[in-house]
Design an enzyme around this catalytic site. Structure first.
Site, mmCIF file in Angstrom:
data_model
loop_
_atom_site.group_PDB
_atom_site.id
_atom_site.type_symbol
_atom_site.label_atom_id
_atom_site.label_comp_id
_atom_site.label_asym_id
_atom_site.label_seq_id
_atom_site.Cartn_x
_atom_site.Cartn_y
_atom_site.Cartn_z
ATOM 1 N N GLY A 1 0.834 -1.195 0.000
ATOM 2 C CA GLY A 1 0.000 0.000 0.000
ATOM 3 C C GLY A 1 0.866 1.240 0.000
ATOM 4 O O GLY A 1 2.090 1.171 0.148
ATOM 5 N N GLU A 2 0.201 2.370 -0.174
ATOM 6 C CA GLU A 2 0.926 3.636 -0.233
ATOM 7 C C GLU A 2 0.118 4.706 0.467
ATOM 8 O O GLU A 2 -1.102 4.771 0.324
ATOM 9 C CB GLU A 2 1.176 4.023 -1.693
ATOM 10 C CG GLU A 2 2.094 5.205 -1.864
ATOM 11 C CD GLU A 2 2.580 5.353 -3.296
ATOM 12 O OE1 GLU A 2 3.227 6.375 -3.576
ATOM 13 O OE2 GLU A 2 2.320 4.464 -4.120
ATOM 14 N N MET B 1 3.052 9.694 3.226
ATOM 15 C CA MET B 1 4.475 9.885 3.500
ATOM 16 C C MET B 1 5.354 8.730 3.047
ATOM 17 O O MET B 1 6.572 8.856 3.019
ATOM 18 C CB MET B 1 4.707 10.135 4.988
ATOM 19 C CG MET B 1 4.550 8.950 5.894
ATOM 20 S SD MET B 1 5.037 9.401 7.577
ATOM 21 C CE MET B 1 5.243 7.787 8.307
ATOM 22 N N LYS C 1 7.763 0.166 5.922
ATOM 23 C CA LYS C 1 7.325 1.437 5.335
ATOM 24 C C LYS C 1 8.561 2.229 4.942
ATOM 25 O O LYS C 1 9.393 2.558 5.786
ATOM 26 C CB LYS C 1 6.490 2.242 6.327
ATOM 27 C CG LYS C 1 6.064 3.606 5.777
ATOM 28 C CD LYS C 1 5.260 4.409 6.778
ATOM 29 C CE LYS C 1 3.825 3.976 6.758
ATOM 30 N NZ LYS C 1 2.954 4.867 7.569
ATOM 31 N N ASP D 1 -4.282 8.875 11.502
ATOM 32 C CA ASP D 1 -4.744 8.429 10.184
ATOM 33 C C ASP D 1 -5.589 7.164 10.302
ATOM 34 O O ASP D 1 -5.332 6.169 9.633
ATOM 35 C CB ASP D 1 -3.535 8.199 9.271
ATOM 36 C CG ASP D 1 -3.924 8.094 7.804
ATOM 37 O OD1 ASP D 1 -5.007 8.595 7.437
ATOM 38 O OD2 ASP D 1 -3.155 7.502 7.032
#
Length: 201
Positions: free
Chosen positions: A78-79, A82, A100, A194
């Site tokens: 996933g993206e 940041m 990450k 988030d």
């Protein structure tokens, strides 16, 4: 890149994605059977020795980008704003982790790196059944990264997209688990900024 299996073998010898025994099998057994690079790549994918992502990076002559300290990046998961999250193999422990990798443009924001390091230290203090464990935060060749527990399964957003609205009891249970993890983080002084279905596994 050349379409011959020899060209792919040369890349695999340069970038140690395979074990010595796997590389010997490629050199001695598979290369004669699969003279074209695409055929050999398909065979290595079928055997589970390379992922589609790794093959694509090799084709683009970006094999170096697959290595990050003790990690070999396997595939993107996933993206976010940041960074990008990858499924990765910790070479020394032969363990699957989620890594990450921080985007270069994020590093241009004033104070970003200090905030990232501070939040990584805070996240590493969390130990709870409903929170992915943080293993380390480090930097390799100017690429900061955060390594954490890899959790099998799908995120809540994908679950709803593929299966439709959840039964009320299931939805309540997922929210209960998320709330327990968030409460633990809050008690340790960490605020998750988030929270969304795609971040709940």
């Amino acid at each position: 890149m050349s379409s011959s299996a020899d060209a792919l073998l040369a890349l695999l010898e340069k970038h140690p994605l395979l074990s010595a025994s796997q590389l010997a099998v490629v050199r001695d057994q598979l290369r004669p059977r699969f003279p074209e690079a695409a055929e050999l790549a398909a065979e290595l994918r079928e055997r589970g020795w390379l992922t589609d992502y790794q093959i694509q990076q090799l084709w683009k002559n970006r094999g170096d980008s697959l290595f990050l300290g003790p990690y070999v990046l396997l595939e993107p998961l996933g993206e976010g704003g940041m960074g990008q999250v990858f499924r990765a193999r910790q070479r020394h422990l032969d363990r699957m982790d989620a890594v990450k990798v921080i985007k270069p443009e994020s590093l241009n924001r004033p104070g970003f790196l200090q905030r990232f390091q501070r939040e990584a230290r805070a996240a590493a203090r969390l130990h709870h059944a409903n929170v992915a464990t943080v293993y380390t935060a480090d930097e390799c060749n100017g690429r900061p990264y955060l390594a954490m527990e890899f959790v099998e399964g799908v995120d809540l957003q994908k679950l709803v997209v593929t299966q439709g609205p959840l039964p009320v009891a299931s939805a309540c249970e997922y929210i209960r688990q998320a709330a327990l993890g968030l409460q633990h983080a809050h008690e340790k002084g960490l605020v998750h900024r988030d929270i969304k279905p795609s971040n709940l596994l």
